[in-house]
Design an enzyme around this catalytic site. Structure first.
Site, PDB file in Angstrom:
ATOM      1  N   ASP A  19       0.817  -1.218   0.000  1.00  0.00           N
ATOM      2  CA  ASP A  19       0.000   0.000   0.000  1.00  0.00           C
ATOM      3  C   ASP A  19       0.847   1.262   0.000  1.00  0.00           C
ATOM      4  O   ASP A  19       0.620   2.172  -0.809  1.00  0.00           O
ATOM      5  CB  ASP A  19      -0.938   0.004   1.214  1.00  0.00           C
ATOM      6  CG  ASP A  19      -2.055  -1.027   1.094  1.00  0.00           C
ATOM      7  OD1 ASP A  19      -2.017  -1.828   0.141  1.00  0.00           O
ATOM      8  OD2 ASP A  19      -2.956  -1.029   1.941  1.00  0.00           O
ATOM      9  N   ARG A  99       0.705   6.388  17.191  1.00  0.00           N
ATOM     10  CA  ARG A  99       0.488   7.377  16.136  1.00  0.00           C
ATOM     11  C   ARG A  99       1.074   8.750  16.445  1.00  0.00           C
ATOM     12  O   ARG A  99       1.646   9.390  15.561  1.00  0.00           O
ATOM     13  CB  ARG A  99      -1.003   7.491  15.809  1.00  0.00           C
ATOM     14  CG  ARG A  99      -1.634   6.198  15.278  1.00  0.00           C
ATOM     15  CD  ARG A  99      -0.709   5.434  14.380  1.00  0.00           C
ATOM     16  NE  ARG A  99      -1.305   4.261  13.767  1.00  0.00           N
ATOM     17  CZ  ARG A  99      -0.621   3.191  13.425  1.00  0.00           C
ATOM     18  NH1 ARG A  99       0.688   3.141  13.670  1.00  0.00           N
ATOM     19  NH2 ARG A  99      -1.210   2.175  12.839  1.00  0.00           N
ATOM     20  N   ASP A 128      -6.983   5.839  12.497  1.00  0.00           N
ATOM     21  CA  ASP A 128      -5.596   6.286  12.366  1.00  0.00           C
ATOM     22  C   ASP A 128      -5.465   7.584  11.587  1.00  0.00           C
ATOM     23  O   ASP A 128      -4.603   8.413  11.882  1.00  0.00           O
ATOM     24  CB  ASP A 128      -4.734   5.191  11.737  1.00  0.00           C
ATOM     25  CG  ASP A 128      -4.339   4.136  12.753  1.00  0.00           C
ATOM     26  OD1 ASP A 128      -4.384   4.434  13.964  1.00  0.00           O
ATOM     27  OD2 ASP A 128      -3.961   3.024  12.348  1.00  0.00           O
ATOM     28  N   SER A 182      -6.067  -7.670   8.238  1.00  0.00           N
ATOM     29  CA  SER A 182      -5.096  -6.578   8.263  1.00  0.00           C
ATOM     30  C   SER A 182      -4.394  -6.562   9.618  1.00  0.00           C
ATOM     31  O   SER A 182      -5.025  -6.750  10.653  1.00  0.00           O
ATOM     32  CB  SER A 182      -5.816  -5.254   8.029  1.00  0.00           C
ATOM     33  OG  SER A 182      -4.947  -4.170   8.229  1.00  0.00           O
TER      34      SER A 182
END
Length: 404
Positions: A19, A99, A128, A182
């Site tokens: 990705d 994050r 996210d 995922s």
């Protein structure tokens, strides 16, 4: 797309996977932008050198690959654990807390390299994107943020693969089909979502779990450990002083081997939907139990109960992406103040998915065996005092009862 037309240089949060490699090429081909890649080692366990080679192959000149494990544990995970933070009662915020650190470095690298934008690969359905961007704007209000999943015309896995083949981006064989789920991972946890996990009634297949053995396959013999704390942070394991990341890695190993830290959760995302995830937080589960145990003998009741009142709000701020907000920093100041006397040792037994506290001691302990004993306390506590205490607390209840 208009806000992106004048973007000249972009710092991309880059994993080296399919990705973000497609995003890298998209930034080059669609926006005609120079790209700087940033890959953070947060203890996810992946070999990071392939990310460098792939970035070089795609023509990137400025490549940042940084080991942030110590900073991650010391400056983000440990402050969060001082609060005993759990979201919706059970989730230890493993993805959420990573994050703000990634965003912090994206902004710093943008400043160092003269980039006018940052980019990330978070989807438009998840939390996210919010966490990355709230953190980034808090640190640089003028930064431009590119989120390709919200902007490009690629809508499916097939579109991604077609784009990759058109631009000669190597595609791992297992990416040519539908991936079963995922995964996001760092030193604190791993999370698995999507595909085989989308039906909350279906039990997660065993192959989903990557950080822990199944509790039923864990050793039949308990493992006993001792964790030492100073000012609310773990500083030593079994008498050996260790750096934050080294200590946490050891706890992860102990948790993994004893089947500790598995969580199957349906949570409420900040963007409004419910999602089902399978999380593994082996070391964090041990640390939370140990920290609450040392607080139980060193923290005053009023402070402890106030911390527990504040904790859900604090956890929600982290989950929603407000690490760099003034309200989180205000709460952190109160939490850190509460930890000044939180020191001592906790002994734990690890057994087949369970973390069992078996002992705690501290020079700063508020626990008094002399006061609490069922034997003669030699005048330390006058039991007659309880009568007046009870009558005063019962006064309003008696008044209400009399009215009835």
């Amino acid at each position: 797309m208009s806000a992106q037309n004048d973007v000249k240089k972009v710092v991309l949060a880059y994993s080296g996977g399919l990705d973000t490699s497609i995003i890298l090429k998209w930034l080059q081909s669609e926006l005609n932008a120079e790209v700087v890649t940033f890959t953070a080692d947060l203890g996810q366990g992946d070999e990071l050198e392939p990310a460098r080679k792939k970035a070089e192959m795609l023509g990137i000149k400025e490549i940042y690959i940084e080991d942030l494990r110590e900073e991650f544990i010391a400056d983000f995970v440990f402050p969060m654990f001082r609060a005993n933070a759990v979201y919706e009662g059970v989730y230890l915020l493993g993805t959420s807390i990573a994050r703000p650190l990634i965003s912090k470095r994206l902004i710093e690298i943008a400043r160092e390299t003269g980039a006018d934008a940052i980019a990330h690969g978070a989807t438009g359905k998840g939390n996210d994107q919010v966490r990355f961007e709230l953190s980034a704007y808090a640190l640089n209000p003028d930064i431009k943020i590119i989120a390709p999943w919200r902007d490009w015309s690629l809508k499916s896995r097939t579109d991604l693969i077609d784009f990759a083949e058109k631009h000669q981006i190597p595609i791992p064989k297992d990416k040519r089909g539908e991936s079963p789920f995922s995964v996001d991972a760092n030193m604190l946890h791993s999370s698995s979502e999507g595909k085989v996990l989308e039906d909350p009634w279906d039990e997660a297949p065993e192959y989903v779990y990557q950080r822990t053995v199944a509790p039923e396959d864990a050793p039949d013999r308990a493992t006993n450990i001792e964790i030492e704390f100073e000012k609310g942070d773990a500083v030593a394991l079994d008498g050996e002083r260790l750096s934050p990341a080294t200590l946490f890695a050891r706890l992860n190993d102990l948790g993994r081997d004893n089947g500790i830290g598995r969580l199957d959760l349906v949570e409420n995302r900040f963007v409004g939907m419910k999602s089902r995830g399978v999380y593994e937080t082996p070391g964090g589960t041990i640390l939370l139990a140990a920290h609450r145990a040392i607080e139980s003998i060193t923290l005053d009741r009023g402070a402890a109960h106030l911390k527990d009142d504040l904790m859900p709000r604090y956890a929600e701020l982290i989950y929603n992406g407000f690490w760099f907000s003034p309200e989180r920093e205000m709460l952190q100041a109160a939490i850190d103040h509460s930890q000044q006397q939180v020191e001592g040792k906790v002994r734990l037994k690890l057994y087949k998915g369970n973390v069992i506290v078996t002992g705690r001691e501290s020079d700063k302990s508020l626990y008094s065996a002399r006061i609490v004993t069922f034997e003669d306390d030699q005048g330390a506590y006058d039991q007659k005092d309880a009568a007046g205490f009870i009558k005063l607390n019962a006064l309003r209840l008696r008044t209400l009862a009399a009215r009835k």
